[in-house]
Design a protein around this motif. Sequence first.
Motif, mmCIF file in Angstrom:
data_model
loop_
_atom_site.group_PDB
_atom_site.id
_atom_site.type_symbol
_atom_site.label_atom_id
_atom_site.label_comp_id
_atom_site.label_asym_id
_atom_site.label_seq_id
_atom_site.Cartn_x
_atom_site.Cartn_y
_atom_site.Cartn_z
ATOM 1 N N GLY A 161 3.417 -13.994 4.998
ATOM 2 C CA GLY A 161 4.425 -14.018 4.438
ATOM 3 C C GLY A 161 4.639 -13.277 3.172
ATOM 4 N N GLN A 162 3.608 -12.890 2.577
ATOM 5 C CA GLN A 162 3.680 -12.094 1.368
ATOM 6 C C GLN A 162 3.534 -10.616 1.685
ATOM 7 O OE1 GLN A 162 4.253 -12.703 -2.095
ATOM 8 N NE2 GLN A 162 4.412 -10.254 -2.081
ATOM 9 N N TYR A 163 4.410 -9.824 1.043
ATOM 10 C CA TYR A 163 4.124 -8.098 1.335
ATOM 11 C C TYR A 163 3.279 -7.871 0.266
ATOM 12 C CZ TYR A 163 7.455 -8.334 5.241
ATOM 13 O OH TYR A 163 8.027 -8.580 6.406
ATOM 14 N N TYR A 164 2.575 -6.503 0.248
ATOM 15 C CA TYR A 164 1.734 -5.763 -0.500
ATOM 16 C C TYR A 164 2.049 -4.515 -0.521
ATOM 17 C CZ TYR A 164 -0.720 -10.232 -0.540
ATOM 18 O OH TYR A 164 -0.999 -11.758 -0.316
ATOM 19 N N VAL A 165 1.801 -3.635 -1.670
ATOM 20 C CA VAL A 165 1.926 -2.365 -2.014
ATOM 21 C C VAL A 165 0.619 -1.891 -2.390
ATOM 22 C CG1 VAL A 165 2.759 -2.429 -3.999
ATOM 23 C CG2 VAL A 165 3.380 -0.453 -2.709
ATOM 24 N N GLN A 166 -0.015 -1.013 -1.692
ATOM 25 C CA GLN A 166 -1.219 -0.362 -1.976
ATOM 26 C C GLN A 166 -0.813 1.293 -2.641
ATOM 27 O OE1 GLN A 166 -4.004 1.175 1.184
ATOM 28 N NE2 GLN A 166 -5.711 0.048 0.044
ATOM 29 N N THR A 167 -1.166 1.412 -3.720
ATOM 30 C CA THR A 167 -0.760 3.159 -4.486
ATOM 31 C C THR A 167 -1.959 3.692 -4.748
ATOM 32 O OG1 THR A 167 -0.431 1.784 -6.329
ATOM 33 C CG2 THR A 167 1.362 1.700 -4.782
ATOM 34 N N THR A 168 -1.620 4.977 -4.718
ATOM 35 C CA THR A 168 -2.362 5.986 -5.579
ATOM 36 C C THR A 168 -1.268 6.516 -6.823
ATOM 37 O OG1 THR A 168 -1.639 7.807 -4.114
ATOM 38 C CG2 THR A 168 -3.532 6.651 -3.655
ATOM 39 N N LEU A 169 -1.614 7.733 -7.236
ATOM 40 C CA LEU A 169 -0.812 8.110 -8.238
ATOM 41 C C LEU A 169 0.522 8.634 -7.592
ATOM 42 C CD1 LEU A 169 -3.028 10.042 -10.724
ATOM 43 C CD2 LEU A 169 -2.085 7.842 -11.047
ATOM 44 N N SER A 170 0.494 9.033 -6.352
ATOM 45 C CA SER A 170 1.482 9.774 -5.657
ATOM 46 C C SER A 170 2.144 9.254 -4.435
ATOM 47 C CB SER A 170 1.183 11.352 -5.384
ATOM 48 O OG SER A 170 -0.046 11.187 -4.408
ATOM 49 N N ASP A 171 1.508 8.103 -3.800
ATOM 50 C CA ASP A 171 2.063 7.550 -2.514
ATOM 51 C C ASP A 171 1.875 6.056 -2.413
ATOM 52 O OD1 ASP A 171 -0.675 7.275 -1.717
ATOM 53 O OD2 ASP A 171 -0.556 9.094 -1.050
ATOM 54 N N ALA A 172 2.440 5.679 -1.393
ATOM 55 C CA ALA A 172 2.503 4.030 -1.369
ATOM 56 C C ALA A 172 2.480 3.661 -0.043
ATOM 57 C CB ALA A 172 3.569 3.589 -1.913
#
Length: 345
Positions: A161-172
Amino acid sequence: MDIKHKRFNRIAGYTLLELMIAMVVGLFLIGGVMFTYLSMKVTTSDTVEMGELQETGRIALDILGKDLKMAGFFGRLNIYSLTTADVSGVTAPAGDCIDEVFSIGSFPGTGAVPNFPVIYGLEADSANELGCITDAKTGSDVIQIKRAAGEEVSGQNTQTGQYYVQTTLSDARFIEGDSNPIPFELGKGVWPYEHLVYYVGEDKYTSGGKEITVPVLKRKRLIGDQMQTESVLEGVENIRFLYGLDNDGNGDVDEYLEAGEMTPAHWQQSGPTRIKTVQVSVLVRATKEDNNIQLQNKTYTLGGDAAATQRILTGADVPGNYRRMVFVSTFKINNAGGNQWLIAL
């Protein structure tokens, strides 16, 4: 005989005149005590009510300020460089809150995208706004905030039920939690993702057989597959946001604009303009009318020193004999500006 008669007169008691005088004096004394008691009661009630208003205003600014200051935080991501986003693993929630300028909801489009608008605001002109709100107070602002929250959770079990965001310096990459960990990858970090929308609505309840309507700061929050409604704080009757813009990239605020004056380029922050600060004005109201003093026909000004950026409320805008107070604070957007991660690389 005369001696006994005199002694009888001395112990006969008070005369009628003396009793009347004593009663009058007693009435004055009792009246004075009652007046003092009532005055102290009114003063105490006013002091308690003023304290409650101040506490409501402080809490409202604290809640809004914490999310505003972190708007646009996406871990390692420099939001002004976001040109690609992977949202293949998520679906838009039912009743998503979609901004009226870019038609973007909780998640950006798949593949190449313009800068993801992390702040978007408007003044409600009806109860229905952003496709998800049905009880907004007209004449009060609505603000949409998107950000990562909390600490990095790479390699930890996710929450359903929780969303997450995985990121680098330029994208997600946006990911829906399923109780399993998101594997750690070099150069990438994972944070819980939040999509919030703040607005003013009303709640009703019954007290002493009487229905009472109370203004409430409300929030739409992305939870699971829907934007759920939360009542955050009673007593907030109106909110207004002014957006401080740095138009030339020197780091200073050049002007403050209300939501209706903001352009798509301002919200998107894809050019030289950055939203550096947000000024928040909150009108708080007591939950019960105060019959001790005359509070009607007062004027309350929200936002800005210039008349063009002010919202002036009076008369029908602030009905009832309620005590009210205005609170104002300005919050710096911590992630406004250049890529802070470059300093550490």
